[in-house]
Each structure stands twice: as C-alpha cells, then as structure tokens.
Design a protein around this motif. Structure first.
Motif, PDB file in Angstrom:
ATOM      1  N   MET A 134      -1.809  -5.136   2.151  1.00 33.65           N
ATOM      2  CA  MET A 134      -2.155  -3.967   1.339  1.00 33.65           C
ATOM      3  C   MET A 134      -0.883  -3.194   1.038  1.00 33.65           C
ATOM      4  N   TYR A 135      -0.817  -2.700  -0.196  1.00 41.00           N
ATOM      5  CA  TYR A 135       0.313  -1.869  -0.614  1.00 41.00           C
ATOM      6  C   TYR A 135       0.473  -0.683   0.342  1.00 41.00           C
ATOM      7  N   PRO A 136       1.675  -0.123   0.412  1.00 47.19           N
ATOM      8  CA  PRO A 136       1.857   1.084   1.239  1.00 47.19           C
ATOM      9  C   PRO A 136       1.202   2.291   0.562  1.00 47.19           C
ATOM     10  N   LEU A 137      -0.061   2.511   0.836  1.00 47.17           N
ATOM     11  CA  LEU A 137      -0.826   3.569   0.177  1.00 47.17           C
ATOM     12  C   LEU A 137      -0.593   4.923   0.848  1.00 47.17           C
ATOM     13  N   LYS A 138      -0.644   5.961   0.042  1.00 51.53           N
ATOM     14  CA  LYS A 138      -0.427   7.323   0.563  1.00 51.53           C
ATOM     15  C   LYS A 138      -1.704   7.929   1.162  1.00 51.53           C
ATOM     16  N   ASP A 139      -2.863   7.497   0.671  1.00 53.79           N
ATOM     17  CA  ASP A 139      -4.132   8.098   1.098  1.00 53.79           C
ATOM     18  C   ASP A 139      -4.464   7.728   2.546  1.00 53.79           C
ATOM     19  N   LYS A 140      -4.371   8.693   3.425  1.00 55.88           N
ATOM     20  CA  LYS A 140      -4.597   8.424   4.852  1.00 55.88           C
ATOM     21  C   LYS A 140      -6.079   8.518   5.241  1.00 55.88           C
ATOM     22  N   LYS A 189      -4.497  -0.908 -16.748  1.00 58.31           N
ATOM     23  CA  LYS A 189      -3.137  -1.195 -17.237  1.00 58.31           C
ATOM     24  C   LYS A 189      -2.022  -0.708 -16.299  1.00 58.31           C
ATOM     25  N   THR A 190      -2.338  -0.524 -15.027  1.00 61.05           N
ATOM     26  CA  THR A 190      -1.278  -0.132 -14.085  1.00 61.05           C
ATOM     27  C   THR A 190      -0.623  -1.360 -13.445  1.00 61.05           C
ATOM     28  N   MET A 191      -1.239  -2.540 -13.618  1.00 59.03           N
ATOM     29  CA  MET A 191      -0.663  -3.768 -13.071  1.00 59.03           C
ATOM     30  C   MET A 191      -0.687  -4.833 -14.159  1.00 59.03           C
ATOM     31  N   ASN A 192       0.322  -5.708 -14.162  1.00 59.62           N
ATOM     32  CA  ASN A 192       0.469  -6.663 -15.274  1.00 59.62           C
ATOM     33  C   ASN A 192      -0.377  -7.923 -15.095  1.00 59.62           C
ATOM     34  N   PHE A 193      -1.564  -7.783 -14.539  1.00 56.69           N
ATOM     35  CA  PHE A 193      -2.412  -8.960 -14.318  1.00 56.69           C
ATOM     36  C   PHE A 193      -2.740  -9.697 -15.620  1.00 56.69           C
ATOM     37  N   TRP A 194      -3.036  -8.937 -16.683  1.00 64.71           N
ATOM     38  CA  TRP A 194      -3.376  -9.588 -17.946  1.00 64.71           C
ATOM     39  C   TRP A 194      -2.158 -10.319 -18.521  1.00 64.71           C
ATOM     40  N   LEU A 279       0.155   1.791  -7.869  1.00 64.45           N
ATOM     41  CA  LEU A 279       0.627   0.874  -8.909  1.00 64.45           C
ATOM     42  C   LEU A 279       1.288   1.617 -10.063  1.00 64.45           C
ATOM     43  N   SER A 280       0.711   2.780 -10.448  1.00 67.84           N
ATOM     44  CA  SER A 280       1.285   3.481 -11.600  1.00 67.84           C
ATOM     45  C   SER A 280       2.585   4.215 -11.240  1.00 67.84           C
ATOM     46  N   ASN A 281       2.834   4.422  -9.945  1.00 70.78           N
ATOM     47  CA  ASN A 281       4.054   5.121  -9.544  1.00 70.78           C
ATOM     48  C   ASN A 281       5.037   4.246  -8.764  1.00 70.78           C
ATOM     49  N   ARG A 282       4.708   2.950  -8.630  1.00 73.79           N
ATOM     50  CA  ARG A 282       5.469   2.119  -7.698  1.00 73.79           C
ATOM     51  C   ARG A 282       6.936   1.929  -8.078  1.00 73.79           C
TER      52      ARG A 282
END
Length: 299
Positions: A134-140, A189-194, A279-282
C-alpha cells in the motif's frame, strides 16, 4: 487454517535481490509450512546467461519451506508470460496462489495475512485479488485492511475462481471501456492506468498487471489491501525491468500482523479518497520533481 496457498516466486537475473526476497520470506511465520515454487526465466541474451546461472546455482541452496520446486525455463518467456503461465498452473493445481517477484521484502506476517484473507473471502465472488503493498498514505484513521478497486502487483494472492476471469487480450479489454469507466478505472485520472492500457496496445509495455486490474475492474471486482504496507519494493535501484529510480513508493513495512478484515464487501470510500489524494500529490511540487529528475540523471 485450511491448506496454505502455494507461493510462486518469479526470478530472472538478480541474484542479490532474490536472496534478500527469500531471506525475508523465510522469516515469515508460515514459511516452514508453505510450498514454494520458483520460476526462473531463461536468458534473453548471451550476456544474461552468467547472471541467470549464478541465480540458479543459488536457488539450489534454498530451504526453510515445506517444499521447494524450481522451474527453469530454457527460453526467455519475459516476466508477463512467465507470471501468467506460472499462476495459471498453480491455481489449477491448488485453487489459490500467493505471488512474489524477486525484489520484494516482506513482513514476518505477510504470508499469514494472505492465507487468512484467502480463507475468509474464498466464496466471495466479488473479492478477486489480495494485495500486500500500500502507498504511504497520510490518513491514519483507516481500518487495518480495506477493499479498493485497483490491484497492486507487489506481492499478491488470488483464487482460481477469480483468475479464470483474467483476459490477456488487450483488444477485448479496451472495447469494454467508455468515458465514465475510463475515469473510474484511472482513479479520476490521478493514475496513468488507462495510458498503460494504450501503451500495452502500442507495444510499449508488456504488463500482465494492467490487464489483470482491467479484468477485475470490468467484472466489478474488489481487491483487499492493508492500510500499512506488508511489503516494500527494493527493485527501484535501476536494476529492474520496469523500475525507475524513485522513492515515491518507498514504504515502512507494518511490523504488526493485520487482525481486522472488512465484513462489508464494498469499496472503502475513505481509503479511496486517501489513495486518490496520494496519487494526485505523489510527484510533489515542481521543485521536488526537478530535484528528483536531477538525482535520477546523476544516479
């Protein structure tokens, strides 16, 4: 616990990475009771021959598991075909699988997490994939584990019932997407999956993972994920097939076992928002991006 899932480890020509991956796997609580299958891809070029052989010699010394089987490919299949063939073989024989590549260090609780989740959601058609990264998420405030739409490929598990929906043909996948689906697929559109799908079509990548996520997405499937990662990728040192040198996805592995699993089979909206925010701020500010680019060029 029911029968433990077999572990498939896919390796190529990185003996040092593979050695570390295995060292951490051996320290897992369930290692000694788990069957390990190591798929060693054949050399792509004569210059790769030496590293592939060095790796294969090392593999013969591996122990600490219930059994170890090494599958040596004569030809180079490439990572995608190697994974698709290996996963298809093991789910047919065992009905489930845990998948590792040669550049993942794990927590001592990673195999336990996989096996508990495989047992827990075995009959839940909607749950198609279990991820350990999992990404390093800020939400604790997030629960210890949650459902989310996208499939991560750094350490994962699945069942035969889900893998049968894997669609390797990119054209079959592409034509099922309309604009709203593309938007949802790419996490708004925050990740380039498409783009990864289109790049695959153009021959710019050979990703099994993007086709697997698309297969899950189009079936309305969900993936289980830990709020704090149970693996970390050590392949971002420029030695891997698909690895850029960056620290964006570097994580601190959760030292504790995952004890809580979701009972409601639906995507967790808070987790979705936390991931979307990451993803939008990574990539950080423009200055941070420039610094990273310089570091990569010098690296």
């Amino acid at each position: 616990m029911q029968h433990l899932a077999p572990i498939a480890l896919f390796v190529y020509n990185r003996p040092k990475h593979t050695e570390r991956t295995l060292k951490f796997l051996q320290q897992n609580e369930l290692a000694a009771e788990s069957r390990l299958f190591i798929f060693s891809d054949g050399p792509k070029t004569p210059s790769d021959q030496e590293k592939v052989q060095e790796l294969r010699d090392f593999l013969k010394t591996v122990d600490g598991f219930r059994s170890v089987e090494i599958i040596e490919r004569k030809e180079n299949m490439g990572l995608a075909n190697s994974i698709i063939a290996g996963v298809s073989r093991l789910v047919k024989d065992y009905g489930q699988i845990i998948v590792f590549e040669d550049d993942l260090i794990s927590s001592p609780h990673t195999l336990t997490y996989f096996n508990e989740a495989l047992n827990l959601y075995r009959k839940e058609e909607k749950v198609m994939h279990i991820g350990a990264y999992m990404y390093p998420l800020k939400d604790k405030q997030l629960p210890e584990s949650f459902f989310y739409r996208a499939a991560t490929s750094w350490g994962w598990a699945t069942w035969e019932r889900a893998w049968q929906h894997f669609e390797p043909n990119i054209d079959v996948l592409l034509k099922q997407f309309d604009a709203p689906k593309r938007n949802a697929f790419s996490i708004e559109k925050t990740m380039n999956f498409w783009k990864q799908m289109q790049d695959f079509k153009k021959g710019r990548n050979n990703s099994w993972a993007i086709r697997w996520y698309a297969s899950i997405f189009l079936k309305g499937g969900l993936t289980l994920n830990p709020a704090q990662s149970l693996v970390n990728n050590i392949g971002h040192d420029g030695s891997g097939i698909h690895s850029g040198i960056n620290d964006i996805y570097n994580v601190v592995i959760n030292p504790k076992p995952v004890k809580a699993f979701p009972t409601e089979i639906k995507e967790n909206p808070e987790a979705y928002e936390a991931i979307k925010y990451f993803l939008s701020n990574r990539k950080g500010s423009l200055w941070q991006r420039i610094k990273r680019l310089i570091k990569e060029k010098l690296g």
